[in-house]
Design an enzyme around this catalytic site. Structure first.
Site, PDB file in Angstrom:
ATOM      1  CB  CYS A  93      38.572  17.457  27.695  1.00  0.00           C
ATOM      2  SG  CYS A  93      39.179  15.768  27.834  1.00  0.00           S
ATOM      3  CB  THR A  95      49.640  16.776  38.341  1.00  0.00           C
ATOM      4  OG1 THR A  95      48.969  16.898  37.082  1.00  0.00           O
ATOM      5  CG2 THR A  95      50.462  15.505  38.329  1.00  0.00           C
TER       6      THR A  95
END
Lengths: 308, 264
Positions: free
Chosen positions: A135, A271
């Protein structure tokens, strides 16, 4: 229709058998529930849930996302309800479906990673673990889990010893040579690698002269990153023998097939879920129709099938 | 239940230099949205802009519905060119909407700028209860919906930043004057609490002030918030706000929150 039935879309990730190669990407599909009214979760190859830690996390202050050309920057900061709440409140819902659940998780130390993996391995209804070592929105210093090969090796080995579940390591693209990181993960005992996590980026409001994200930098995802991701999957596929889960800006079946031909045994839709809550299901249908149109009866025949 | 559906554009009318009113007809039947609920809308099928954008319900026309928008960025500057017959993909209705208060309480509506978009929807649904509307804007040309409000029998108290229409100043100051008069002339401060419900939408500084005002006059208030959001369905955690009960998602637990809950 008769022809459709003969299509074989099954793939394996370690001991994990998937009915098709399309899963959801961690952090883009909540805990599954959020999307269950838009698509049939039984149709998915696997559900990867929002990244979890031992204790709940607040994440970053807003503004947390900003759109950029054909993509978005996010700095959510791994806000999550914590492993125990997930097991109690979210997992029972997911158990109803005939779709493997992959839990994405992370820690702030090697010990925490191991503890989390151990805890998750004692629960039924979780078929695989995806270790998030990549991340871009954690505190300074955290990134070494996914960017320093020595630390990566150590954390993956430790988690490997803590779990008997299929172990997927999610790699960061924010390195010089991602294929080296894939090899490190393989050598440390990973059953598969998934890539790419988001690419660190930044956007500035030129009128206020401030970064558009409160976190200053964020992770870029969406179609803008796809060529980078396809290239990285291709490089890793030449470097390792374990399966690769490819992701990065997949919006359509054609995009997913690019990753598969670059060497991915499965793909994750991220996404695109935000844009079209039925995206993953539409992509599965599109892959099937490509296969029947091309006379490809088994998806495995085209994994790594690029002529390069 | 919210749905993924497509709508055809019936009309896309320019109201001012920067404001448009689009009328949409869903291609499949959707549930009647509540005032304060919103839709995620793709202004185009291309990749830039990529994400859907949130637009709150402005007016429900019994099947068709209207969104009021301002051209502020890439997406809205594409949306303004959509013509009758064009088809747009959307998700909705989403979010919680304004809660209806007890029928005996008076209703105070406060809108700043484009905040009138959802506040009008609420005004229309409660018009029989004679709501009082406080409407603030930058200048005369940004004072929207006056005619439509009049036809509902609502004559808003208007302020503008430059004094080009109504009183010069902030709409929240006018509201404070009103509430102070109410408190001093007929009721002790503590009693205003049961007499009115306040519903507001507008820019952040206005809403922050609304939290302060409702606290001061011990009024029950509801604020419709806005944040950048990617999914609209509670998955991405982009649109969280800090509340007295922890982080909450504007798209899911909101967009309407009790005024006292928001930590500014």
């Amino acid at each position: 229709m008769a022809k459709k039935k003969t299509l074989n879309t099954k793939v394996s990730i370690g001991r994990l058998k998937l009915k098709n190669p399309v899963m959801t990407a961690a952090g883009t599909f909540g805990y599954g529930e959020e999307y269950s009214k838009f698509l049939n979760l039984n149709n998915l190859g696997a559900i990867v849930v929002k990244g979890l830690s031992l204790l709940p996390k607040q994440g970053n202050p807003p503004t947390r996302i900003v759109e950029t050309p054909a993509g978005m920057l996010n700095a959510i900061g791994l806000q999550n309800i914590g492993i125990e709440n997930f097991i109690k409140e979210k997992l029972p819902f997911l158990r109803q479906f005939n779709t493997p659940v992959i839990v994405n998780f992370f820690g702030d130390s090697i010990k925490e990673y191991a503890k989390a993996a151990e805890r998750l391995s004692r629960v039924s209804g979780i078929q695989a673990l995806e270790m998030n070592i990549s991340c871009p929105n954690r505190q300074a210093g955290w990134s070494i889990f996914g960017t320093d090969p020595k630390v990566t090796s150590k954390v993956v080995k430790t988690v490997r010893n803590a779990t008997d579940r299929t172990l997927i390591v999610k790699l960061s693209p924010n390195v010089t040579d991602i294929s080296l990181m894939a090899r490190v993960a393989e050598d440390a005992g990973a059953d598969a690698v998934s890539l790419i996590n988001t690419i660190t980026g930044m956007a500035i409001d030129i009128r206020t002269r401030k970064p558009k994200l409160a976190n200053i930098t964020g992770g870029l995802s969406g179609p803008a990153v796809r060529p980078v991701a396809v290239r990285m999957v291709w490089e890793c596929s030449k470097a390792v023998n374990i399966p690769i889960i490819g992701m990065g800006g997949i919006i359509s079946a054609e995009d997913a097939l690019e990753f598969i031909m670059a060497g991915a045994s499965a793909v994750a839709v991220g996404t695109a879920n935000f844009v079209n809550p039925r995206a993953a299901q539409d992509i599965i249908a599109g892959i099937r129709s490509f296969m029947s149109g091309q006379g490809i009866h088994n998806i495995k025949k085209i994994i790594g099938g690029v002529n390069a | 239940m919210s749905k993924l559906f497509r709508s055809s554009v019936r009309e896309n009318r320019k109201l001012t230099t920067d404001h448009y009113l689009i009328t949409l007809r869903p291609l499949k039947k959707i549930r009647k949205p509540k005032p304060g609920q919103f839709f995620m809308l793709s202004v185009d099928s291309g990749l830039d802009p990529l994400l859907k954008r949130p637009f709150s319900l402005h007016r429900w026309l019994g099947g068709d519905f209207q969104l009021l928008y301002e051209t502020v960025g890439k997406a809205t500057n594409i949306l303004k060119y959509k013509a009758p017959g064009n088809v747009l993909e959307m998700i909705g209705p989403l979010g919680n909407g304004f809660p209806a208060g007890p029928s005996k309480t008076g209703i105070l509506l406060v809108a700043g700028g484009l905040g009138i978009a959802p506040v009008f929807a609420l005004a229309e649904s409660v018009s029989s209860r004679r709501p009082l509307l406080f409407l603030g804007a930058k200048s005369r040309k940004e004072v929207l919906c006056i005619e439509k409000l009049r036809s509902l029998g609502i004559r808003p108290t208007v302020t503008t930043d430059d004094g080009s229409l109504g009183k010069k100043g902030l709409i929240t100051d006018i509201l404070i004057d009103f509430l102070s008069r109410q408190s001093s002339t007929c009721l002790p401060v503590g009693k205003v609490v049961n007499r009115y419900r306040v519903y507001a939408c507008g820019p952040k500084p206005m809403l922050r002030e609304m939290s302060r005002i409702t606290k001061k006059f011990r009024l029950k208030g509801y604020l419709a918030l806005e944040e950048n959001m990617a999914c609209g369905v509670g998955a991405c955690l982009s649109c969280v706000v800090n509340t007295t009960d922890g982080l909450k998602r504007v798209c899911k637990e909101g967009p309407v929150f009790p005024a006292e809950e928001i930590i500014w």
